[in-house]
Write an enzyme that holds these catalytic residues in place. Structure first.
Site, PDB file in Angstrom:
ATOM      1  CG  HIS A  19      -1.607   1.369   1.364  1.00  0.00           C
ATOM      2  ND1 HIS A  19      -2.716   1.759   0.642  1.00  0.00           N
ATOM      3  CD2 HIS A  19      -1.251   2.450   2.115  1.00  0.00           C
ATOM      4  CE1 HIS A  19      -3.025   3.012   0.952  1.00  0.00           C
ATOM      5  NE2 HIS A  19      -2.157   3.463   1.845  1.00  0.00           N
ATOM      6  CG  HIS A  65       0.780   6.636  -0.206  1.00  0.00           C
ATOM      7  ND1 HIS A  65      -0.089   7.704  -0.138  1.00  0.00           N
ATOM      8  CD2 HIS A  65       0.266   5.688   0.621  1.00  0.00           C
ATOM      9  CE1 HIS A  65      -1.089   7.412   0.696  1.00  0.00           C
ATOM     10  NE2 HIS A  65      -0.900   6.197   1.166  1.00  0.00           N
ATOM     11  CD  GLU A 103      -4.408   6.758   2.028  1.00  0.00           C
ATOM     12  OE1 GLU A 103      -4.529   5.832   1.187  1.00  0.00           O
ATOM     13  OE2 GLU A 103      -3.424   6.875   2.782  1.00  0.00           O
ATOM     14  CB  SER A 158      -2.700  -0.131  -2.797  1.00  0.00           C
ATOM     15  OG  SER A 158      -3.588   0.434  -1.854  1.00  0.00           O
TER      16      SER A 158
HETATM   17 FE    FE Z   1      -2.131   5.373   2.687  1.00  0.00          FE
END
Ligand code: FE
Ligand code: PHE
Length: 283
Positions: free
Chosen positions: A127, A132, A173, A192
């Site tokens: 993730h 990111h 997010e 993700s």
């Molecule tokens: Fe995150």
């Protein structure tokens, strides 16, 4: 963070970082990264924002095991001045903001197990890094993340972290962006996740609304399921402009004590891209 620890665990430095210990990952752990990486990069062609796919490319993220943060940081540093550092798990808000303000992204070092491919509670290295890091190679998004860190430190002083965290949630997010070819995903929580990468773009259930800073700060979010509302930006430039040049102080003050907007609501002033059926409540 009330009730959570404020001192780092014994193995961590005062800034909560730990060594990644890349050499200690096992073949099974690298194999999990490889499976997830292959599955998501296939799915995300045509779904993820251009800048995200470009980031995967320029950072040379591949299906060749969990990245070594030192190597990754070297590439990232040359592009946008960012680094990736390992932490033992979730860190206190102000520690998190402090790292972002210094252009350091904190990442879990552990990787999920084979029976957690689709869902896990705490962010793991897949993730954090796959989700990111690619966008940190984009100069505009890189600046947004640093500005968010600085804004977080200010919000902490103003008792407004919960308010500001909605902005993180609905952009970093779970954000969507409008590109010439249509709606694309840029949020790390979506890219993700195999299931949400499909749901966020294709499912008739969620609302997709034009991004509005004040509206976002009035909207709660769910951490236990796919989102019921996604907010769509027109570009990263737009997002940066809407946030960097606004002093959030007066906004926090104006919103204090006002009721939240229901998580699935569509308001008269919303720029509606898709009005969701809200039928599918999922996992
Ligand atoms: Fe995150
Ligand atoms: N302008 C915000 C403030 O006054 C800081 C910020 C910038 C927050 C960009 C998020 C993103 O606090």
């Amino acid at each position: 963070m009330i009730g959570s620890r404020h001192i780092p665990p014994p193995e961590a430095a005062v800034d909560w970082t730990i060594p990644q210990r890349w050499a200690d990952y096992g073949a099974d752990e690298h194999a999990i990264w490889d499976r997830l990486f292959a599955r998501q990069t296939d799915l995300l062609q045509g779904r993820a924002a251009n800048a995200f796919l470009r980031g995967i490319d320029v950072l040379k993220l591949t299906k060749a095991g969990i990245p070594d943060f030192a190597e990754l940081s070297e590439r990232l540093m040359a592009l946008t001045g960012w680094q990736v550092v390992a932490v033992p798990g979730l860190v206190p808000d102000e520690v998190f903001f402090g790292h972002l303000a210094e252009r350091r992204f904190v990442s879990g070092r552990f990787v999920r197990t084979a029976n957690q491919l689709d869902y896990l509670q705490e962010p793991d290295v897949f993730h954090d890094v796959f989700g990111h890091v690619p966008l940190l190679a984009d100069p505009v998004f890189a600046d947004y993340m640093q500005a968010y860190g600085r804004g977080g430190l200010r919000a902490a002083g103003a008792g407004a972290i919960a308010r500001l965290s909605r902005l993180y949630w609905y952009t970093v997010e779970f954000g969507l962006v409008r590109e010439d070819a249509g709606l694309k995903i840029y949020g790390a929580g979506i890219v993700s996740s195999h299931g949400e990468s499909i749901f966020a773009l294709d499912d008739p259930s969620p609302n997709r609304l034009g991004f509005d800073l004040r509206r976002v700060m009035q909207t709660p979010y769910r951490i236990d399921d796919y989102q019921q509302t996604y907010f769509v930006i027109d570009s990263f430039d737009d997002l940066l402009r809407a946030t960097l040049d606004t002093d959030f102080g007066p906004l926090y003050a104006a919103l204090e004590g006002t009721p939240d907007v229901a998580i699935d609501a569509v308001l008269p002033d919303d720029r509606v891209i898709t009005r969701g059926t809200q039928v599918r409540l999922h996992r």
